[in-house]
Design a protein around this motif. Sequence first.
Motif, PDB file in Angstrom:
ATOM      1  N   GLY A  69       0.806  -1.214   0.000  1.00  0.00           N
ATOM      2  CA  GLY A  69       0.000   0.000   0.000  1.00  0.00           C
ATOM      3  C   GLY A  69       0.839   1.265   0.000  1.00  0.00           C
ATOM      4  O   GLY A  69       0.438   2.267   0.599  1.00  0.00           O
ATOM      5  N   GLN A  70       1.976   1.237  -0.658  1.00  0.00           N
ATOM      6  CA  GLN A  70       2.876   2.389  -0.674  1.00  0.00           C
ATOM      7  C   GLN A  70       2.836   3.078  -2.038  1.00  0.00           C
ATOM      8  O   GLN A  70       2.722   2.424  -3.068  1.00  0.00           O
ATOM      9  N   PRO A  71       2.964   4.392  -2.037  1.00  0.00           N
ATOM     10  CA  PRO A  71       2.917   5.132  -3.299  1.00  0.00           C
ATOM     11  C   PRO A  71       4.222   4.992  -4.076  1.00  0.00           C
ATOM     12  O   PRO A  71       5.263   4.635  -3.521  1.00  0.00           O
ATOM     13  N   ALA A  72       4.144   5.295  -5.364  1.00  0.00           N
ATOM     14  CA  ALA A  72       5.356   5.371  -6.188  1.00  0.00           C
ATOM     15  C   ALA A  72       6.038   6.701  -5.896  1.00  0.00           C
ATOM     16  O   ALA A  72       5.461   7.593  -5.274  1.00  0.00           O
ATOM     17  N   ALA A  73       7.247   6.836  -6.371  1.00  0.00           N
ATOM     18  CA  ALA A  73       7.989   8.080  -6.154  1.00  0.00           C
ATOM     19  C   ALA A  73       7.413   9.234  -6.952  1.00  0.00           C
ATOM     20  O   ALA A  73       7.726  10.389  -6.682  1.00  0.00           O
ATOM     21  N   ASP A  74       6.524   8.955  -7.925  1.00  0.00           N
ATOM     22  CA  ASP A  74       5.902  10.049  -8.668  1.00  0.00           C
ATOM     23  C   ASP A  74       4.592  10.510  -8.038  1.00  0.00           C
ATOM     24  O   ASP A  74       3.860  11.303  -8.627  1.00  0.00           O
ATOM     25  N   ASP A  75       4.304  10.040  -6.820  1.00  0.00           N
ATOM     26  CA  ASP A  75       3.170  10.536  -6.057  1.00  0.00           C
ATOM     27  C   ASP A  75       3.304  12.065  -5.969  1.00  0.00           C
ATOM     28  O   ASP A  75       4.418  12.575  -5.806  1.00  0.00           O
ATOM     29  N   PRO A  76       2.208  12.821  -6.095  1.00  0.00           N
ATOM     30  CA  PRO A  76       2.323  14.287  -6.127  1.00  0.00           C
ATOM     31  C   PRO A  76       3.093  14.896  -4.956  1.00  0.00           C
ATOM     32  O   PRO A  76       3.894  15.812  -5.159  1.00  0.00           O
ATOM     33  N   ASP A  77       2.877  14.401  -3.734  1.00  0.00           N
ATOM     34  CA  ASP A  77       3.604  14.948  -2.579  1.00  0.00           C
ATOM     35  C   ASP A  77       5.098  14.646  -2.669  1.00  0.00           C
ATOM     36  O   ASP A  77       5.934  15.511  -2.398  1.00  0.00           O
ATOM     37  N   ILE A  78       5.425  13.419  -3.006  1.00  0.00           N
ATOM     38  CA  ILE A  78       6.834  13.016  -3.078  1.00  0.00           C
ATOM     39  C   ILE A  78       7.518  13.702  -4.255  1.00  0.00           C
ATOM     40  O   ILE A  78       8.641  14.207  -4.119  1.00  0.00           O
TER      41      ILE A  78
ATOM     42  N   VAL B 173       7.218   9.392  12.881  1.00  0.00           N
ATOM     43  CA  VAL B 173       7.343  10.537  11.983  1.00  0.00           C
ATOM     44  C   VAL B 173       7.576  11.757  12.864  1.00  0.00           C
ATOM     45  O   VAL B 173       6.667  12.510  13.184  1.00  0.00           O
ATOM     46  N   ARG B 174       8.815  11.906  13.269  1.00  0.00           N
ATOM     47  CA  ARG B 174       9.217  13.012  14.148  1.00  0.00           C
ATOM     48  C   ARG B 174      10.729  13.153  14.078  1.00  0.00           C
ATOM     49  O   ARG B 174      11.429  12.217  13.679  1.00  0.00           O
ATOM     50  N   PRO B 175      11.235  14.292  14.458  1.00  0.00           N
ATOM     51  CA  PRO B 175      12.687  14.413  14.520  1.00  0.00           C
ATOM     52  C   PRO B 175      13.233  13.588  15.686  1.00  0.00           C
ATOM     53  O   PRO B 175      12.505  13.295  16.641  1.00  0.00           O
ATOM     54  N   PRO B 176      14.494  13.188  15.649  1.00  0.00           N
ATOM     55  CA  PRO B 176      15.038  12.361  16.718  1.00  0.00           C
ATOM     56  C   PRO B 176      15.168  13.091  18.053  1.00  0.00           C
ATOM     57  O   PRO B 176      15.234  12.458  19.090  1.00  0.00           O
ATOM     58  N   PHE B 177      15.193  14.396  18.038  1.00  0.00           N
ATOM     59  CA  PHE B 177      15.330  15.169  19.268  1.00  0.00           C
ATOM     60  C   PHE B 177      14.109  16.055  19.414  1.00  0.00           C
ATOM     61  O   PHE B 177      13.521  16.441  18.422  1.00  0.00           O
ATOM     62  N   PRO B 178      13.642  16.389  20.552  1.00  0.00           N
ATOM     63  CA  PRO B 178      14.275  16.280  21.854  1.00  0.00           C
ATOM     64  C   PRO B 178      14.026  14.961  22.564  1.00  0.00           C
ATOM     65  O   PRO B 178      14.681  14.658  23.547  1.00  0.00           O
ATOM     66  N   THR B 179      13.072  14.149  22.113  1.00  0.00           N
ATOM     67  CA  THR B 179      12.792  12.920  22.853  1.00  0.00           C
ATOM     68  C   THR B 179      13.832  11.847  22.622  1.00  0.00           C
ATOM     69  O   THR B 179      14.020  10.983  23.464  1.00  0.00           O
ATOM     70  N   GLY B 180      14.536  11.868  21.499  1.00  0.00           N
ATOM     71  CA  GLY B 180      15.606  10.914  21.239  1.00  0.00           C
ATOM     72  C   GLY B 180      15.110   9.499  21.017  1.00  0.00           C
ATOM     73  O   GLY B 180      13.923   9.227  21.025  1.00  0.00           O
ATOM     74  N   TYR B 181      16.045   8.618  20.796  1.00  0.00           N
ATOM     75  CA  TYR B 181      15.765   7.201  20.628  1.00  0.00           C
ATOM     76  C   TYR B 181      16.547   6.430  21.681  1.00  0.00           C
ATOM     77  O   TYR B 181      17.648   6.800  22.056  1.00  0.00           O
TER      78      TYR B 181
ATOM     79  N   VAL C 215      15.382   8.545  -3.523  1.00  0.00           N
ATOM     80  CA  VAL C 215      15.342   7.743  -2.293  1.00  0.00           C
ATOM     81  C   VAL C 215      15.274   8.650  -1.064  1.00  0.00           C
ATOM     82  O   VAL C 215      14.509   8.394  -0.127  1.00  0.00           O
ATOM     83  N   GLN C 216      16.047   9.716  -1.068  1.00  0.00           N
ATOM     84  CA  GLN C 216      16.054  10.661   0.056  1.00  0.00           C
ATOM     85  C   GLN C 216      14.652  11.250   0.272  1.00  0.00           C
ATOM     86  O   GLN C 216      14.140  11.250   1.393  1.00  0.00           O
ATOM     87  N   CYS C 217      14.036  11.723  -0.784  1.00  0.00           N
ATOM     88  CA  CYS C 217      12.709  12.345  -0.658  1.00  0.00           C
ATOM     89  C   CYS C 217      11.626  11.313  -0.373  1.00  0.00           C
ATOM     90  O   CYS C 217      10.694  11.586   0.382  1.00  0.00           O
ATOM     91  N   TYR C 218      11.745  10.126  -0.952  1.00  0.00           N
ATOM     92  CA  TYR C 218      10.765   9.067  -0.710  1.00  0.00           C
ATOM     93  C   TYR C 218      10.767   8.675   0.761  1.00  0.00           C
ATOM     94  O   TYR C 218       9.712   8.497   1.367  1.00  0.00           O
ATOM     95  N   CYS C 219      11.936   8.567   1.338  1.00  0.00           N
ATOM     96  CA  CYS C 219      12.041   8.144   2.743  1.00  0.00           C
ATOM     97  C   CYS C 219      11.647   9.253   3.713  1.00  0.00           C
ATOM     98  O   CYS C 219      11.491   8.992   4.902  1.00  0.00           O
ATOM     99  N   ARG C 220      11.479  10.457   3.232  1.00  0.00           N
ATOM    100  CA  ARG C 220      10.985  11.544   4.090  1.00  0.00           C
ATOM    101  C   ARG C 220       9.466  11.569   4.161  1.00  0.00           C
ATOM    102  O   ARG C 220       8.899  12.285   4.989  1.00  0.00           O
ATOM    103  N   ASP C 221       8.806  10.827   3.293  1.00  0.00           N
ATOM    104  CA  ASP C 221       7.353  10.832   3.261  1.00  0.00           C
ATOM    105  C   ASP C 221       6.806  10.122   4.495  1.00  0.00           C
ATOM    106  O   ASP C 221       7.261   9.025   4.858  1.00  0.00           O
ATOM    107  N   ALA C 222       5.822  10.726   5.136  1.00  0.00           N
ATOM    108  CA  ALA C 222       5.274  10.188   6.385  1.00  0.00           C
ATOM    109  C   ALA C 222       4.660   8.805   6.189  1.00  0.00           C
ATOM    110  O   ALA C 222       4.769   7.938   7.057  1.00  0.00           O
ATOM    111  N   ARG C 223       4.027   8.560   5.029  1.00  0.00           N
ATOM    112  CA  ARG C 223       3.406   7.245   4.785  1.00  0.00           C
ATOM    113  C   ARG C 223       4.457   6.150   4.736  1.00  0.00           C
ATOM    114  O   ARG C 223       4.256   5.048   5.248  1.00  0.00           O
ATOM    115  N   VAL C 224       5.578   6.455   4.136  1.00  0.00           N
ATOM    116  CA  VAL C 224       6.660   5.470   4.036  1.00  0.00           C
ATOM    117  C   VAL C 224       7.265   5.218   5.415  1.00  0.00           C
ATOM    118  O   VAL C 224       7.506   4.062   5.791  1.00  0.00           O
ATOM    119  N   MET C 225       7.473   6.275   6.176  1.00  0.00           N
ATOM    120  CA  MET C 225       8.041   6.118   7.524  1.00  0.00           C
ATOM    121  C   MET C 225       7.116   5.292   8.424  1.00  0.00           C
ATOM    122  O   MET C 225       7.574   4.441   9.166  1.00  0.00           O
TER     123      MET C 225
END
Length: 141
Positions: free
Chosen positions: A32-41, A109-117, A92-102
């Motif tokens: 259920g994942q979009p292609a890289a030509d998805d309008p947002d990506i 779907v959040r930055p690693p800080f301030p809560t960290g991993y 690949v960089q932009c595809y992996c930034r998409d919230a659906r893919v993450m």
Amino acid sequence: MPPEPPASFSADEQAALGALVAQIIPASQHFGQPAADDPDILADILTTGAALRDTLVTALAWLSGQTVDAGVAAEFRQSFPAQAELIQTLTVQCYCRDARVMRALNIDVRPPFPTGYTQEPNDFALLDPVRQRGEIYRKLP
């Protein structure tokens, strides 16, 4: 609604790039994942790649007006290896930034800080044999 792509790419260049990135990362019905030509990506690819337009213009002109299938994509990669690598990395960089893919990868779907991993505790004693071996390279003067 996807963000408006930058005006730096012409409509033909946008269409050519969209067709090519769809070959790089096609849609997955199974996951259920979009292609890289998805309008947002694609909008993200165009925005991020706007600074690279001068590098890509000749390659995108070669693609313009063609129906991009696997054979054309392979010929493109042979004819323009540096640009193909650049487009692949950008895709690949932009595809992996998409919230659906993450979310599909079970990554928040959040930055690693301030809560960290949370990182598992490491056993640094495993490195003792490497430290005891000493230097295995020649120092330059």
